[in-house]
Design a protein around this motif. Sequence first.
Motif, PDB file in Angstrom:
ATOM      1  N   ASP A 270       0.933  -1.051  -0.022  1.00  0.00           N
ATOM      2  CA  ASP A 270      -0.078   0.022   0.117  1.00  0.00           C
ATOM      3  C   ASP A 270       0.921   1.119   0.016  1.00  0.00           C
ATOM      4  O   ASP A 270       1.534   1.380   0.988  1.00  0.00           O
ATOM      5  N   PRO A 271       1.006   1.993  -1.002  1.00  0.00           N
ATOM      6  CA  PRO A 271       2.109   3.119  -1.014  1.00  0.00           C
ATOM      7  C   PRO A 271       1.559   4.318  -0.392  1.00  0.00           C
ATOM      8  O   PRO A 271       2.264   5.133   0.005  1.00  0.00           O
ATOM      9  N   ASP A 272       0.620   4.123   0.422  1.00  0.00           N
ATOM     10  CA  ASP A 272       0.186   5.115   1.391  1.00  0.00           C
ATOM     11  C   ASP A 272       0.743   4.795   2.988  1.00  0.00           C
ATOM     12  O   ASP A 272       0.940   5.544   3.813  1.00  0.00           O
ATOM     13  N   HIS A 273       1.171   3.338   3.056  1.00  0.00           N
ATOM     14  CA  HIS A 273       1.425   2.914   4.397  1.00  0.00           C
ATOM     15  C   HIS A 273       2.424   1.838   4.098  1.00  0.00           C
ATOM     16  O   HIS A 273       2.066   0.545   3.859  1.00  0.00           O
ATOM     17  N   TYR A 274       3.745   1.955   4.001  1.00  0.00           N
ATOM     18  CA  TYR A 274       5.011   1.064   4.023  1.00  0.00           C
ATOM     19  C   TYR A 274       6.075   1.482   4.892  1.00  0.00           C
ATOM     20  O   TYR A 274       6.157   2.431   5.321  1.00  0.00           O
ATOM     21  N   SER A 275       6.607   0.444   5.208  1.00  0.00           N
ATOM     22  CA  SER A 275       8.048   0.566   5.803  1.00  0.00           C
ATOM     23  C   SER A 275       8.981   1.342   5.273  1.00  0.00           C
ATOM     24  O   SER A 275       9.276   0.973   4.173  1.00  0.00           O
ATOM     25  N   ASN A 276       9.391   2.697   5.830  1.00  0.00           N
ATOM     26  CA  ASN A 276      10.532   3.423   5.087  1.00  0.00           C
ATOM     27  C   ASN A 276      11.988   2.979   5.526  1.00  0.00           C
ATOM     28  O   ASN A 276      13.044   3.627   5.560  1.00  0.00           O
ATOM     29  N   VAL A 277      11.912   1.754   6.208  1.00  0.00           N
ATOM     30  CA  VAL A 277      13.465   1.153   6.463  1.00  0.00           C
ATOM     31  C   VAL A 277      13.435  -0.228   5.867  1.00  0.00           C
ATOM     32  O   VAL A 277      12.671  -0.948   5.927  1.00  0.00           O
TER      33      VAL A 277
END
Length: 393
Positions: A270-277
């Motif tokens: 989901d491109p609005d809720h993804y882990s940024n690490v």
Amino acid sequence: MAARKVVVVGGGLIGLSIARALAQRGSNDVLVLERGLLASGGTGKSSGIVRAHYGVPSIAKLSWNSVPTMEALGAEIGFRQVGYSVIVGDDNAEALEANIAMQQGIGIEAEMIDVDRLARMWPLMETSDVSAASFEPRGGFADATQLALHFGRVARDHGARIRQNTPVARILTSGDKATGVELTSGEVIEADDVIVASGWWSKQLLGDLGLDFPCDAYRSELLIVDAGQPLPDLPVVSDLVSLQYCRVEGAGQFLVGNSDHDAAENKFVDPDHYSNVASDTTVEKYAGKVMHRFPGFPDPSVTHTYAGVYDVPPDWNPVIQPLAAVQGLTLAAGFAGHGFKMSPAVGDLVADLLLEGDSTDPDIPASDFRLERFAEGRLLTSPHPYVGAGEMR
Ligand SMILES: Cc1cc2nc3c(=O)[nH]c(=O)nc-3n(C[C@H](O)[C@H](O)[C@H](O)COP(=O)(O)OP(=O)(O)OC[C@H]3O[C@@H](n4cnc5c(N)ncnc54)[C@H](O)[C@@H]3O)c2cc1C
């Protein structure tokens, strides 16, 4: 005659380049609507690599036609013309030669180089498992956000308007014609032309009109590695032996991305809720690849990681088209991980399509980028794909 009103949905590289091209060519009523801040989508995460090395000729040419813009802007967009190399093992040597021959045939400056020359250019690189290599001297890397902001500035200078924090809720139509957009605030903005350049989010805007734009959101993880010593201006490398790409990032740091598109850690998200690490598994795997390829780094360590999302159609190539199904509606999205380097030429192509009715470059047939190709099963793919590297090249 009244000016045609153009609304561009999306203030990333593609929407801003289109607004810039249209405004520069005399369209004097262009409005860009961006739901957040300019460049806050895929653009803000871009690795900014500049190269024309693709197997699909039209994609290679769009990238090549964009190089003069990068060169002209230079330091304004942080362009470092360090060159670009592809390195391959035995399994991909023939494909590399075929792709370089195709690129040379359409005027791209690229050549095969022997591994000794590669080793001289890249003294810190392990080359014993490299069978063949190419070099593109006008490649390099730049800052995608700065290029997007530049397009925005030029568009404004030529009369375009830009509204940030302005989400579009839906595209309005009457019969088979686009008539404008409705914002989430309820405000209606009428337009003669609506251009959807909303990255992955374009799928939803089109879907609401009953149009199928097959496009997945693909998470890609990146590592910043400290080499343990200052690094000179080394060429960007697409390492198709280890399936990674690498470039210098600041003094002594190194950006490492993934070229293994079958790898389990690269999930549709989901491109609005993804882990940024990056996950621990990725860090371990990528670090192993870096240490194999660059054993000359005296004291390598991972300083940080992050992740971005590509908008990925089934053939990893974009749709750039005034849609046949809805008059006045144009789609420019699905650039997967390669929209930065071709963004100047994509803006010009959309302006050609809208103002001239066709592409003005015979090497860039507009028919390549039709939406209908997915339903027809006529995907835009390279005749000489690389084993293991998916559709990215
Ligand atoms: C990690 C990563 C590395 C990459 N590296 C490279 C590289 O090295 N070289 C290269 O050439 N390319 C690279 N790319 C690809 C390139 O960055 C993208 O293709 C390009 O930035 C896409 O631009 P865009 O304008 O299509 O999309 P975006 O930048 O995503 O812009 C779309 C905009 O639309 C807005 N929007 C969405 N919905 C709405 C709505 N309803 N109303 C209003 N606005 C809306 C979003 O907020 C967003 O700002 C990379 C991408 C990523 C993620």
